[in-house]
Write a protein that holds these residues in place. Structure first.
Motif, PDB file in Angstrom:
ATOM      1  N   VAL A 135      61.873  60.249  49.010  1.00 39.91           N
ATOM      2  CA  VAL A 135      61.424  59.470  50.208  1.00 39.91           C
ATOM      3  C   VAL A 135      62.034  58.248  50.149  1.00 39.91           C
ATOM      4  O   VAL A 135      62.072  57.506  48.990  1.00 39.91           O
ATOM      5  CB  VAL A 135      59.926  59.632  50.199  1.00 39.91           C
ATOM      6  N   LEU A 136      62.334  57.800  51.325  1.00 37.16           N
ATOM      7  CA  LEU A 136      63.361  56.451  51.308  1.00 37.16           C
ATOM      8  C   LEU A 136      62.506  55.567  52.399  1.00 37.16           C
ATOM      9  O   LEU A 136      62.987  55.917  53.641  1.00 37.16           O
ATOM     10  CB  LEU A 136      64.728  56.469  51.711  1.00 37.16           C
ATOM     11  N   PRO A 137      61.550  54.590  52.018  1.00 39.42           N
ATOM     12  CA  PRO A 137      61.014  53.843  52.989  1.00 39.42           C
ATOM     13  C   PRO A 137      62.066  52.843  53.510  1.00 39.42           C
ATOM     14  O   PRO A 137      63.057  52.216  52.842  1.00 39.42           O
ATOM     15  CB  PRO A 137      60.201  52.967  52.243  1.00 39.42           C
ATOM     16  N   VAL A 138      62.312  52.845  54.890  1.00 36.00           N
ATOM     17  CA  VAL A 138      63.306  51.809  55.587  1.00 36.00           C
ATOM     18  C   VAL A 138      62.633  51.148  56.793  1.00 36.00           C
ATOM     19  O   VAL A 138      61.792  51.429  57.362  1.00 36.00           O
ATOM     20  CB  VAL A 138      64.654  52.707  56.062  1.00 36.00           C
ATOM     21  N   ALA A 139      63.434  49.951  56.912  1.00 33.48           N
ATOM     22  CA  ALA A 139      62.816  49.131  57.939  1.00 33.48           C
ATOM     23  C   ALA A 139      63.204  49.686  59.419  1.00 33.48           C
ATOM     24  O   ALA A 139      62.768  49.346  60.541  1.00 33.48           O
ATOM     25  CB  ALA A 139      63.047  47.489  57.655  1.00 33.48           C
ATOM     26  N   PRO A 146      61.038  43.957  53.510  1.00 32.83           N
ATOM     27  CA  PRO A 146      61.993  43.160  53.196  1.00 32.83           C
ATOM     28  C   PRO A 146      63.612  43.794  52.875  1.00 32.83           C
ATOM     29  O   PRO A 146      63.736  44.910  52.501  1.00 32.83           O
ATOM     30  CB  PRO A 146      61.753  42.355  52.115  1.00 32.83           C
ATOM     31  N   PRO A 147      64.709  42.953  52.970  1.00 26.81           N
ATOM     32  CA  PRO A 147      65.983  43.790  52.690  1.00 26.81           C
ATOM     33  C   PRO A 147      66.061  44.121  51.272  1.00 26.81           C
ATOM     34  O   PRO A 147      65.383  43.450  50.339  1.00 26.81           O
ATOM     35  CB  PRO A 147      66.902  42.588  52.844  1.00 26.81           C
ATOM     36  N   ALA A 148      66.697  45.323  50.814  1.00 26.61           N
ATOM     37  CA  ALA A 148      66.659  45.748  49.445  1.00 26.61           C
ATOM     38  C   ALA A 148      67.381  44.926  48.682  1.00 26.61           C
ATOM     39  O   ALA A 148      68.536  44.340  48.981  1.00 26.61           O
ATOM     40  CB  ALA A 148      67.222  47.148  49.617  1.00 26.61           C
ATOM     41  N   VAL A 203      59.927  46.344  46.155  1.00 24.40           N
ATOM     42  CA  VAL A 203      59.584  47.398  46.805  1.00 24.40           C
ATOM     43  C   VAL A 203      60.015  48.534  46.304  1.00 24.40           C
ATOM     44  O   VAL A 203      61.171  48.724  45.694  1.00 24.40           O
ATOM     45  CB  VAL A 203      60.274  47.073  48.271  1.00 24.40           C
ATOM     46  N   HIS A 204      58.915  49.702  46.545  1.00 21.67           N
ATOM     47  CA  HIS A 204      59.769  50.997  45.795  1.00 21.67           C
ATOM     48  C   HIS A 204      60.352  51.696  47.169  1.00 21.67           C
ATOM     49  O   HIS A 204      60.020  51.913  48.045  1.00 21.67           O
ATOM     50  CB  HIS A 204      58.306  51.839  45.799  1.00 21.67           C
ATOM     51  N   ARG A 205      61.696  51.776  46.697  1.00 24.81           N
ATOM     52  CA  ARG A 205      62.887  52.082  47.473  1.00 24.81           C
ATOM     53  C   ARG A 205      63.076  53.354  47.694  1.00 24.81           C
ATOM     54  O   ARG A 205      63.578  54.111  48.512  1.00 24.81           O
ATOM     55  CB  ARG A 205      64.076  51.463  47.359  1.00 24.81           C
ATOM     56  N   VAL A 206      62.464  54.322  46.721  1.00 24.09           N
ATOM     57  CA  VAL A 206      62.563  55.969  46.320  1.00 24.09           C
ATOM     58  C   VAL A 206      61.145  56.292  46.039  1.00 24.09           C
ATOM     59  O   VAL A 206      60.744  55.663  44.953  1.00 24.09           O
ATOM     60  CB  VAL A 206      63.909  56.245  45.471  1.00 24.09           C
TER      61      VAL A 206
END
Length: 300
Positions: free
Chosen positions: A9-13, A75-77, A245-248
């Motif tokens: 899972v990739l949370p994205v804006a 927010p940006p990664a 932020v959890h990116r994966v």
């Protein structure tokens, strides 16, 4: 028992750039797109609500899918950079014709850390050709690895129309490497099939390491060797803080979710975020102490 990661899972804006990369450039199929469950932000420990889910798959793959989770306001990664902090670091893919796929991505404006490098798989004489794509939306690196027929298992062996595999492995760096190994074996039930040190001139160039630097990695698969495999790497010491932020998030099926929940209850392996039934499936969130976030679900 662990048998590969079902989905990453990739949370994205925003969905625009990730869809362009994974669907248009890397050939993933859009399997489903729908509004998100209200429980996902809590389950995945995200700072804002998930509004939409997009599932991307490879035909015939067992595991290794990608799920984009639209989370407005993220927010940006913080870019992965060197492997010197705990957290998600890279996703691995096999390529049938690596140079051709890399040219396609470069033409579309995608960036790589370096040109392709060549090294031997640690502890073997097996040659590896690898190049790291920068994925800005999640701050990850994507390892593009030349496929070796009958040597690197993935859908490329069964699907001649595909030139890029499903996710073959997900790499998480940790500052508690031995504890992470025990967690993967004893809690998830993974089979540890490789432990080795990644170093040498090729790896140093690819990961912006200093001469002599490297890290130890351990890989895990299950009884049927479904993709994506799980890899923990020992983070190089630094003062760099993890991305907040959890990116994966790794979605993993387990045979007995009640047993796993009981084993996690003491908090030794991290923080359980909650248990919810989503689309008829019982799911348990875990922000582990090992740089990886898991969405554990009862195997059907």
């Amino acid at each position: 028992m662990f048998d590969g990661i079902d989905e990453l899972v990739l949370p994205v804006a925003s969905l625009d750039e990730p869809l362009h990369l994974y669907r248009d450039l890397m050939g993933f199929t859009l399997a489903s797109r729908h509004p998100a469950s209200p429980h996902l932000a809590e389950l995945w420990d995200l700072p804002a609500a998930v509004t939409e889910e997009v599932l991307l798959t490879k035909p015939g793959a067992s595991g290794g899918a990608l799920r984009l989770a639209l989370t407005p306001g993220l927010p940006p990664a913080d870019p992965a950079g060197r492997p010197d902090r705990a957290g998600p670091y890279a996703l691995d893919f096999y390529l049938r014709d690596a140079a051709a796929v890399e040219d396609r991505c470069t033409t579309a404006g995608r960036r790589f850390v370096t040109e392709a490098v060549h090294y031997e798989l640690p502890g073997t004489t097996i040659p590896v050709r690898e190049r790291m794509l920068i994925q800005d939306d999640s701050g990850l690196l994507h390892a593009f690895v030349q496929h070796r027929p009958r040597g690197t298992r993935c859908v490329l062996d069964q699907a001649p129309a595909e030139d890029i595999s499903e996710v073959a492995a997900a790499v998480f760096m940790t500052d508690r490497f031995e504890d992470a190994r025990a967690f993967a074996r004893e809690i998830l039930g993974g089979q540890e099939y490789f432990v080795g040190r990644f170093d040498g001139p090729g790896v140093e160039a690819m990961l912006a390491l200093d001469p002599g630097e490297g890290f130890i990695g351990a890989l895990y698969r299950g009884a049927t060797s479904a993709n994506a495999r799980l890899e923990f790497g020992e983070a190089i010491t630094s003062e760099r803080s993890p991305d907040p932020v959890h990116r994966v998030i790794a979605r993993v099926a387990v045979d007995d979710l009640d047993r796993v929940e009981a084993q996690l209850a003491g908090g030794v392996h991290g923080r359980v975020t909650g248990r919810h039934v989503v689309d008829g499936v019982s799911r348990l969130g875990l922000v582990s102490a090992y740089g990886a976030v898991f969405d554990l679900h009862q195997r059907r």
